[in-house]
Scaffold this active site. Structure first.
Site, PDB file in Angstrom:
ATOM      1  N   ARG A 133       0.801  -1.236   0.000  1.00 22.47           N
ATOM      2  CA  ARG A 133       0.000   0.000   0.000  1.00 22.47           C
ATOM      3  C   ARG A 133       0.824   1.272   0.000  1.00 22.47           C
ATOM      4  O   ARG A 133       0.280   2.344   0.203  1.00 22.47           O
ATOM      5  CB  ARG A 133      -1.017  -0.033   1.147  1.00 22.47           C
ATOM      6  CG  ARG A 133      -1.939  -1.210   0.992  1.00 22.47           C
ATOM      7  CD  ARG A 133      -3.183  -1.223   1.845  1.00 22.47           C
ATOM      8  NE  ARG A 133      -3.708  -2.568   1.754  1.00 22.47           N
ATOM      9  CZ  ARG A 133      -3.327  -3.576   2.553  1.00 22.47           C
ATOM     10  NH1 ARG A 133      -2.511  -3.360   3.556  1.00 22.47           N
ATOM     11  NH2 ARG A 133      -3.793  -4.788   2.368  1.00 22.47           N
ATOM     12  N   THR A 177       2.012  -5.792   4.039  1.00 22.22           N
ATOM     13  CA  THR A 177       1.334  -5.193   2.890  1.00 22.22           C
ATOM     14  C   THR A 177       1.077  -3.705   3.134  1.00 22.22           C
ATOM     15  O   THR A 177       0.863  -2.949   2.195  1.00 22.22           O
ATOM     16  CB  THR A 177      -0.023  -5.873   2.612  1.00 22.22           C
ATOM     17  OG1 THR A 177      -0.822  -5.796   3.800  1.00 22.22           O
ATOM     18  CG2 THR A 177       0.160  -7.331   2.215  1.00 22.22           C
ATOM     19  N   THR A 252      -3.129  -8.662  14.199  1.00 22.25           N
ATOM     20  CA  THR A 252      -2.095  -8.016  13.382  1.00 22.25           C
ATOM     21  C   THR A 252      -2.480  -6.577  13.027  1.00 22.25           C
ATOM     22  O   THR A 252      -3.646  -6.262  12.835  1.00 22.25           O
ATOM     23  CB  THR A 252      -1.834  -8.813  12.095  1.00 22.25           C
ATOM     24  OG1 THR A 252      -3.084  -9.089  11.469  1.00 22.25           O
ATOM     25  CG2 THR A 252      -1.124 -10.114  12.407  1.00 22.25           C
ATOM     26  N   ASN A 272      -8.078  -9.173  13.463  1.00 29.50           N
ATOM     27  CA  ASN A 272      -8.867 -10.278  14.007  1.00 29.50           C
ATOM     28  C   ASN A 272      -8.006 -11.291  14.761  1.00 29.50           C
ATOM     29  O   ASN A 272      -6.783 -11.232  14.739  1.00 29.50           O
ATOM     30  CB  ASN A 272      -9.579 -10.990  12.859  1.00 29.50           C
ATOM     31  CG  ASN A 272      -8.604 -11.488  11.804  1.00 29.50           C
ATOM     32  OD1 ASN A 272      -8.168 -10.719  10.954  1.00 29.50           O
ATOM     33  ND2 ASN A 272      -8.236 -12.754  11.861  1.00 29.50           N
ATOM     34  N   ASP A 317     -13.654 -12.565  12.044  1.00 30.60           N
ATOM     35  CA  ASP A 317     -12.641 -11.854  11.254  1.00 30.60           C
ATOM     36  C   ASP A 317     -13.015 -10.375  11.098  1.00 30.60           C
ATOM     37  O   ASP A 317     -12.749  -9.752  10.075  1.00 30.60           O
ATOM     38  CB  ASP A 317     -12.440 -12.524   9.871  1.00 30.60           C
ATOM     39  CG  ASP A 317     -11.283 -11.939   9.068  1.00 30.60           C
ATOM     40  OD1 ASP A 317     -10.411 -11.296   9.673  1.00 30.60           O
ATOM     41  OD2 ASP A 317     -11.263 -12.110   7.840  1.00 30.60           O
ATOM     42  N   TRP A 406     -10.035  -2.532   3.485  1.00 28.37           N
ATOM     43  CA  TRP A 406      -8.868  -1.651   3.639  1.00 28.37           C
ATOM     44  C   TRP A 406      -8.988  -0.370   2.815  1.00 28.37           C
ATOM     45  O   TRP A 406      -8.264   0.598   3.076  1.00 28.37           O
ATOM     46  CB  TRP A 406      -7.583  -2.382   3.215  1.00 28.37           C
ATOM     47  CG  TRP A 406      -7.575  -2.634   1.742  1.00 28.37           C
ATOM     48  CD1 TRP A 406      -8.102  -3.715   1.103  1.00 28.37           C
ATOM     49  CD2 TRP A 406      -7.110  -1.740   0.720  1.00 28.37           C
ATOM     50  NE1 TRP A 406      -7.989  -3.548  -0.255  1.00 28.37           N
ATOM     51  CE2 TRP A 406      -7.382  -2.351  -0.515  1.00 28.37           C
ATOM     52  CE3 TRP A 406      -6.487  -0.486   0.745  1.00 28.37           C
ATOM     53  CZ2 TRP A 406      -7.051  -1.746  -1.728  1.00 28.37           C
ATOM     54  CZ3 TRP A 406      -6.164   0.116  -0.465  1.00 28.37           C
ATOM     55  CH2 TRP A 406      -6.445  -0.510  -1.676  1.00 28.37           C
ATOM     56  N   CYS A 620      -7.066 -24.449  -1.654  1.00 27.91           N
ATOM     57  CA  CYS A 620      -6.797 -23.754  -2.929  1.00 27.91           C
ATOM     58  C   CYS A 620      -7.631 -22.491  -3.169  1.00 27.91           C
ATOM     59  O   CYS A 620      -7.218 -21.602  -3.896  1.00 27.91           O
ATOM     60  CB  CYS A 620      -7.020 -24.713  -4.108  1.00 27.91           C
ATOM     61  SG  CYS A 620      -6.379 -26.372  -3.842  1.00 27.91           S
ATOM     62  N   CYS A 623      -6.629 -18.508  -3.117  1.00 27.14           N
ATOM     63  CA  CYS A 623      -5.973 -17.839  -4.249  1.00 27.14           C
ATOM     64  C   CYS A 623      -6.702 -18.076  -5.575  1.00 27.14           C
ATOM     65  O   CYS A 623      -6.793 -17.182  -6.396  1.00 27.14           O
ATOM     66  CB  CYS A 623      -4.526 -18.317  -4.392  1.00 27.14           C
ATOM     67  SG  CYS A 623      -3.468 -17.816  -3.030  1.00 27.14           S
ATOM     68  N   MET A 662       3.405 -20.374  -6.666  1.00 28.47           N
ATOM     69  CA  MET A 662       2.639 -21.590  -6.404  1.00 28.47           C
ATOM     70  C   MET A 662       3.566 -22.588  -5.708  1.00 28.47           C
ATOM     71  O   MET A 662       4.385 -23.247  -6.345  1.00 28.47           O
ATOM     72  CB  MET A 662       2.099 -22.146  -7.735  1.00 28.47           C
ATOM     73  CG  MET A 662       1.470 -23.532  -7.655  1.00 28.47           C
ATOM     74  SD  MET A 662       0.003 -23.591  -6.599  1.00 28.47           S
ATOM     75  CE  MET A 662      -0.150 -25.378  -6.364  1.00 28.47           C
TER      76      MET A 662
HETATM   77 CA    CA Z   1      -8.309 -11.159   8.590  1.00 30.87          CA
END
Ligand code: CA
Length: 696
Positions: A133, A177, A252, A272, A317, A406, A620, A623, A662
């Site tokens: 960001r 991020t 976090t 969360n 969350d 966000w 999976c 993503c 991957m």
């Molecule tokens: Ca989260």
């Protein structure tokens, strides 16, 4: 005489440039950012993070003349979420994979680029795409975090590395991020990873040397060890019965911060729990400080001052990492110093930022997990009908992507309104009674069976009709919406308001739109070809005002929700686009979707496909998308080539594509399970192929 005069002017000019070194942003300059509205010197322009530009050359009367002046294309099609910093004619920004660019802000010409060469396999730890960001700039340094947890300072003029510090324990799946903030001479940085399982904290590093000054943990660690700071001895009393420290506890600080120079308080938004499910994390109950809280710290020492918890005992969350805005607003005829936030949980909060006391809260989107926020205690009153302990509860709203995520809001002091990029999404939460911590994967404690998307086309259509987004212009004093603009899709972009009575926002569908700030009238729009999540900014050079925005679909929704609503998909690389009055440049023609080729025949039995479906959604979908529908950013597994089908096990278990991000899943799934997933993907591909050919 004339000669003397010009010499004198030359001398003054030289002196001026001499004492105002390029990029010499300082704490004081950001405190007084309104003296130089032509620059965008900090993440939210100002320490109060209002994201309001005092520039007014572009206004509601001449907006029709706004057009693309220049654009710059990055090297990746993954999500683009950065807020550029513009100072002294230079724009500093980041793309996915934590790559930094310095551009001439008048024409987009690249001055330098720095790639921290993040090992692509670390991208697996990023819950929500390998986004970044943005940077912070101060004292000639450009500072940013990398997806693999490093904090790096570059020379603003050359892009060369001045220092680099590892901010994480690499045995845990931490990622960065968020953009750092620089307060006085300290760089403040947090991290993410609570979905997979980490313990949250925020740290301060010395701007000149790069060494750590302090660290504040947002959740208590293993109580058999000493606590790192005294407030954690209080916090641990709110955690009961579980072994949260094994998964990490969460909390976090992955995005939002704000700073009040007068109070000298740094505000951090805390995320969360790890795991999400509180019946596993803290089975004896308790509020679980400081999950889902706004925490005020002293920036010099990291000392705790106060906190306000938006979601006590979070189990959905519902992070409080969403954008926080500081403003002085009139409430009941009294000017109050407030902090405002629209966290994921669906309520808009106005909190006294001097002491953390609750002023008011109102839901800004439909909410059913709680009935309301108690006006005296400031605590949510949970809805017992939606309690998912020992069961599955469908359609709890908001879902884990939040009523707002966000994407930054904006506050205009001219209109007194907060502009919220809101969305309506729900989620089926189920209590996973068989939860076992596995360090190699997501650890939410949520029953994956409850989250598998609907099988019938009717049910899927119903789901798609129910999810949507809107831009809400919110009066924080009255706690009510003044106007809204509705969108067909959620996950629309961050917001900018300007003194030209304008509000700018990009959308998931790639439109960039200007509204009249006071009444919401749609004035202008342009198609920028790809989903927009990033917030626009504004700057001015040589007397010309620019509006700039990063364009590039990606992030949590694009990856997991698996719907590519953009006409060009995610198959074009990210861009920064800068617009000004009188310009009319065009973007190149977008690539169109490749037509789906016929998949191999589906020969597996129902039981195999069902097992594959479960394992796919366990490992999976985060993503490659729910229901194996790709969001256009990461390869769509329904459209695998013949070669990919042939080498499927080599990719999934052998890690053949780890250089693309991957990783090998051999520690997480057996060969038999991988074959089951392959059978499920072939079956899904056949269903989609048949559907496409029926409708043609
Ligand atoms: Ca989260």
């Amino acid at each position: 005489m004339m000669k003397n005069k010009s010499f004198y002017i030359f001398l003054i000019t030289a002196m001026f440039y001499g004492c105002n070194q390029p990029f010499n942003i300082s704490h004081e300059r950001i405190v007084q950012a309104d003296l130089e509205p032509e620059n965008w010197m900090a993440h939210g322009r100002t320490f109060d993070e209002q994201r309001f530009s005092p520039l007014n050359q572009i206004d509601s009367k001449n907006i029709q003349d706004l057009g693309i002046d220049w654009y710059f294309t990055t090297d990746t099609n993954r999500g683009h979420e950065a807020s550029p910093i513009v100072v002294d004619g230079v724009m500093f920004l980041t793309s996915a994979w934590s790559v930094v660019y310095a551009l001439d802000a008048t024409n987009g010409e690249m001055l330098w680029k720095y790639d921290p060469l993040v090992p692509k396999e670390w991208g697996y730890n990023a819950c929500c795409d390998v986004v970044n960001r943005g940077v912070a700039v101060s004292k000639g340094k450009v500072v940013f975090g990398t997806i693999d947890g490093r904090l790096i300072a570059l020379d603003a003029k050359s892009g060369s590395v001045l220092w680099e510090s590892l901010t994480i324990d690499k045995s845990r799946p931490y990622t960065i991020t968020g953009a750092p903030r620089i307060v006085k001479d300290k760089v403040i940085i947090g991290n993410g990873g609570a979905e997979l399982g980490v313990r949250g904290y925020v740290s301060a590093y010395d701007l000149d040397l790069g060494n750590m000054i302090w660290r504040f943990y947002t959740v208590p660690g293993d109580p058999s060890h000493d606590f790192e700071n005294p407030i954690l001895e209080e916090a641990v009393k709110t955690w009961k019965g579980g072994k949260w420290w094994e998964v990490g506890g969460g909390g976090t600080v992955w995005d939002s911060m704000a700073y009040d120079p007068e109070l000298d308080l740094l505000y951090i938004g805390v995320g969360n729990g790890s795991p999400w499910n509180r019946y596993i994390r803290s089975p004896g109950g308790g509020d679980n400080w400081f999950l889902s809280s706004i925490v005020a710290l002293k920036p010099d020492t990291g000392e705790y001052v106060w906190h306000y918890q938006t979601t006590p005992g979070d189990t959905w969350d519902y992070t409080a990492t969403q954008h926080m805005i500081l403003a002085d607003i009139k409430i009941d005829n009294e000017i109050k110093k407030v902090i405002m936030q629209a966290p994921k949980n669906g309520f808009f909060y106005v909190i006294d930022r001097t002491n953390g006391s609750f002023i008011s809260a109102k839901n800004y989107v439909p909410v059913n997990w709680a009935t309301h926020i108690d006006p005296i205690s400031g605590r949510p009153i949970e809805n017992p009908e939606k309690n998912y302990e020992n069961r599955v509860v469908e359609e709890i709203t908001p879902g884990p992507l939040g009523g707002h995520n966000w994407q930054p809001m904006s506050y205009s002091p001219n209109t007194g309104l907060v502009y919220i990029p809101a969305q309506e999404l729900f989620f089926n939460y189920g209590d996973d009674n068989n939860f076992v911590y596995n360090k190699n994967t997501w650890n939410t404690g949520i029953d994956i069976n409850a989250t598998v998307p609907p099988k019938s086309q009717e049910e899927l259509n119903e789901l798609l009709n129910a999810i949507k987004g809107h831009l809400s212009a919110w009066d924080p004093s009255a706690q009510q919406e003044v106007w809204r603009s509705s969108y067909d899709w959620p996950w629309n972009g961050g917001v900018l308001s300007t003194a030209g009575n304008l509000v700018f926002q990009g959308t998931t569908e790639g439109k960039f739109i200007a509204y009249k700030a006071d009444n919401g009238e749609k004035l202008w729009e342009i198609d920028l070809q790809n989903g927009i999540g990033a917030p626009p900014i504004s700057y001015s050079i040589n007397g010309e005002q620019y509006i700039a925005v990063m364009v590039g679909y990606g992030g949590a929704y694009a990856l997991t929700a698996g719907v590519p609503p953009v006409h060009s998909g995610g198959n074009i690389n990210g861009r920064i686009v800068s617009l000004k009055l009188g310009s009319n440049n065009q973007l190149p023609e977008p690539k169109s979707y490749a037509e789906m080729t016929e998949p191999p025949a589906s020969n597996a039995d129902m039981a195999t496909i069902a097992r594959g479906e479960f394992e796919y959604h366990e490992h999976c979908q985060f993503c490659h998308g729910a229901g194996a529908v790709g969001g256009g950013v990461i390869p769509d597994l329904q459209q695998m080539t013949e070669l990919t089908h042939k080498t499927f096990l080599g990719i999934v278990l052998g890690g053949a594509h780890k250089d693309k991000g991957m990783v090998s899943f051999k520690e997480m799934i057996s060969e038999e399970q991988a074959e089951d997933i392959h059978a499920y993907l072939i079956d899904q591909a056949n269903k989609t192929y048949t559907l496409l050919h029926q409708s043609n």
